[in-house]
Design a protein around this motif. Structure first.
Motif, mmCIF file in Angstrom:
data_model
loop_
_atom_site.group_PDB
_atom_site.id
_atom_site.type_symbol
_atom_site.label_atom_id
_atom_site.label_comp_id
_atom_site.label_asym_id
_atom_site.label_seq_id
_atom_site.Cartn_x
_atom_site.Cartn_y
_atom_site.Cartn_z
ATOM 1 N N LEU A 1 0.836 -1.208 0.000
ATOM 2 C CA LEU A 1 0.000 0.000 0.000
ATOM 3 C C LEU A 1 0.869 1.256 0.000
ATOM 4 N N MET A 2 1.960 1.227 0.738
ATOM 5 C CA MET A 2 2.864 2.374 0.729
ATOM 6 C C MET A 2 3.433 2.599 -0.665
ATOM 7 N N MET A 3 3.797 1.523 -1.363
ATOM 8 C CA MET A 3 4.329 1.670 -2.716
ATOM 9 C C MET A 3 3.269 2.168 -3.685
ATOM 10 N N ALA A 4 2.019 1.790 -3.470
ATOM 11 C CA ALA A 4 0.943 2.334 -4.309
ATOM 12 C C ALA A 4 0.845 3.843 -4.113
ATOM 13 N N GLY A 5 0.958 4.300 -2.854
ATOM 14 C CA GLY A 5 0.904 5.733 -2.581
ATOM 15 C C GLY A 5 2.085 6.480 -3.163
ATOM 16 N N VAL A 6 3.279 5.914 -3.022
ATOM 17 C CA VAL A 6 4.477 6.561 -3.554
ATOM 18 C C VAL A 6 4.407 6.639 -5.086
ATOM 19 N N SER A 7 4.029 5.537 -5.730
ATOM 20 C CA SER A 7 3.920 5.525 -7.194
ATOM 21 C C SER A 7 2.843 6.488 -7.663
ATOM 22 N N GLY A 8 1.701 6.504 -6.957
ATOM 23 C CA GLY A 8 0.629 7.413 -7.334
ATOM 24 C C GLY A 8 1.046 8.864 -7.237
ATOM 25 N N ALA A 9 1.811 9.201 -6.206
ATOM 26 C CA ALA A 9 2.282 10.580 -6.059
ATOM 27 C C ALA A 9 3.194 10.978 -7.215
ATOM 28 N N PHE A 10 4.032 10.049 -7.674
ATOM 29 C CA PHE A 10 4.953 10.351 -8.773
ATOM 30 C C PHE A 10 4.249 10.443 -10.127
ATOM 31 N N LEU A 11 3.107 9.783 -10.276
ATOM 32 C CA LEU A 11 2.497 9.650 -11.591
ATOM 33 C C LEU A 11 1.226 10.480 -11.776
ATOM 34 N N THR A 12 0.635 10.982 -10.723
ATOM 35 C CA THR A 12 -0.621 11.704 -10.875
ATOM 36 C C THR A 12 -0.408 13.049 -11.554
ATOM 37 N N GLY A 13 -1.466 13.498 -12.248
ATOM 38 C CA GLY A 13 -1.432 14.811 -12.893
ATOM 39 C C GLY A 13 -2.408 15.780 -12.269
#
Length: 520
Positions: A136-148
């Motif tokens: 779940l932490m990696m989902a949050g980190v990846s989402g932060a890097f990829l969201t627009g």
């Protein structure tokens, strides 16, 4: 006013064409760990499978991020908008070189930490959810890097913060609860500031789409309090990144959990704050970011020196690593303050170095604890004779963290010092060199006391414990990555330059979201 019963034509605001299959790769780094975490919860009574499945999913995540970066470098930024609504009404995931390379590096660190955890996380840790929290932490980190989308960025911050709270208290020792309390309170303050700034931003622009904001911020001029908005975001993200003077939560908390959790936190979480500062202050509030450069520069100097001096004052390897994380945050802030392609590419390259380097330093501390019986320099000695292999790893990692050849930290510091001298910011150049010198002394002190010293009066020299083979493999992989950055820096310099150019000229980012031009 619309007539009752009138049918409103919404087709102009909707995405009519099906999403190309290749575009699903944009959200794969978020979708994979979320689905895998849900599966682990469903098989929570078979915890023996958690580690294997988590390693496999994170390995696939590395592959997905690698393909995404290759596509972005070949074609430019890629965007996918959710819910069939055209941007800026639908929430967009927009990936440029900056987001893709950060997400790839973070996933490599995560899979190495997960490999290290195979032996080191006990049955209790697995039963109480170490691996679902990690995914779940990696989902949050990846989402932060990829969201627009700025609000979506806030959501992903919340996702990885909630999961990091769970990882931090796993074990329920007194020191962990104490550290988690400080971590939670200060991060919630930062999150609240972030949310206030986001609401203020929406009230000003009527949109939170980053591409739309990048277009409108340059057109609105003095009609809106842009400096106030930029300052609020600077304070919120500086707290997330552990910059001076709002950094005291990090050394109070990162040393309390197991070394694997410290490696995840030290390598990844502060970099999300740096990424957010790059995205908001460079791409969106470009004019205001330049105006705040002087403040950011002095904050960077203070953060670098405070972190290095703090590392000198510690005797616990985990605390030393925590203060070196802070010093590295100052180095990245220096690049943001310097601006231009030179400063920004140096900051981005330093972030790419810092993720594996600081994670490796924490994992090294865990191996030292296994072999020598303690994290304390007052109780460690003789590790050189007990394990030459561990000594070699420690030497290479120390060179990389200190910014000495052939480690990965050398070239980004060279880039930053050159950019500082070119712009006349001598204080930043001096702080980068001085903090590197102090970090070298701090890590040299670890070497002298823990590895070269042969005996301590009244203390058994080496406990003689065995090191985790999986932990050693993880550290070796990260060490090889650092050596690759140090010996062959050209690809990393090139991708960092591409990412910096994308921030300074957001036209390709905007076109990926609005192919027909314009925004809301």
């Amino acid at each position: 006013m619309a007539v009752q019963g009138e049918i409103i034509d919404k087709t102009a605001a909707m995405i009519a064409a099906p999403v190309p299959a290749a575009d699903w790769l944009v959200i794969a780094p978020v979708l994979l760990p979320i689905l895998a975490g849900a599966v682990l919860l469903m098989i929570r009574h078979s915890v023996r499978w958690h580690a294997v499945l988590s390693v496999a999913v994170l390995a696939v995540l590395v592959g997905a991020n690698g393909l995404l970066l290759r596509r972005v470098l070949a074609e430019g930024p890629v965007s996918m908008t959710m819910g069939s609504w055209l941007p800026p009404f639908g929430i967009s995931f927009t990936v440029d070189a900056l987001g893709a390379v950060f997400s790839l590096t973070a996933s490599i660190v995560a899979v190495c930490c997960c490999v290290s955890s195979v032996r080191d996380v006990d049955a209790t840790g697995r039963r109480y959810g170490f691996y679902p929290f990690l995914l779940l932490m990696m989902a949050g980190v990846s989402g932060a890097f990829l969201t627009g989308d700025v609000f979506n960025l806030y959501v992903w911050f919340e996702v990885f913060l909630i999961s990091s709270f769970g990882l931090l208290i796993l074990g329920s020792e007194k020191s962990q609860i104490d550290g988690a309390t400080k971590y939670a309170i200060l991060n919630l303050v930062g999150t609240t500031l972030f949310l206030i700034a986001t609401g203020y931003l929406y009230g000003t622009f009527g949109t939170l789409n980053m591409a739309d904001l990048a277009t409108k911020a340059g057109q609105i001029g003095d009609a809106a309090p842009l400096m106030t908005l930029a300052s609020l975001f600077l304070l919120a993200f500086a707290m997330k990144a552990a910059a001076f003077p709002v950094n005291f939560w990090l050394p109070a908390s990162y040393h309390t959990p197991p070394a694997i959790t410290g490696a995840l936190f030290g390598g990844l979480l502060t970099k999300v704050g740096i990424y957010a500062l790059l995205r908001i202050l460079v791409m969106i509030f470009a004019v205001e970011g330049v105006a705040l450069a002087g403040v950011i520069g002095w904050v960077a100097v203070a953060t670098m020196l405070l972190g290095a001096l703090g590392a000198l004052a510690q005797s616990d390897i985990r605390r030393i690593a925590g203060f070196l994380v802070i010093s590295g945050v100052g180095t990245m802030l220096a690049g943001i303050a310097l601006g231009g392609n030179g400063g920004l590419s140096g900051a981005i390259f330093y972030a790419l170095h810092s993720m594996p380097a600081l994670s490796a330093l924490y994992l090294l501390g865990g191996l030292v604890r296994q072999r020598g019986g303690s994290f304390s320099l007052h109780q460690l000695s003789g590790l050189y004779g007990a394990s030459p292999f561990l000594t070699l790893l420690a030497f290479i990692i120390s060179l990389a963290v200190a910014g000495l050849p052939p480690g990965s930290g050398l070239w980004p510091k060279v880039m930053l010092v050159r950019a500082a001298l070119d712009s006349g910011a001598w204080q930043i150049a001096a702080a980068i060199l001085l903090s590197g010198f102090l970090a070298t002394i701090a890590l040299g002190r670890v070497f002298i006391l823990a590895f070269w010293r042969t005996e301590i009066a009244g203390v058994q020299a080496v406990a003689g414990g065995s090191m985790s083979i999986m932990g050693c493999c993880a550290v070796v992989i990260l060490t090889l990555a650092m050596l690759a950055m140090g010996v062959m820096p050209e690809p990393f310099v090139r991708v960092s330059g591409t990412a910096a150019s994308g921030l300074l000229d957001a036209s390709s980012y905007v076109r990926a979201v609005f192919p027909g031009g314009g925004g809301s």
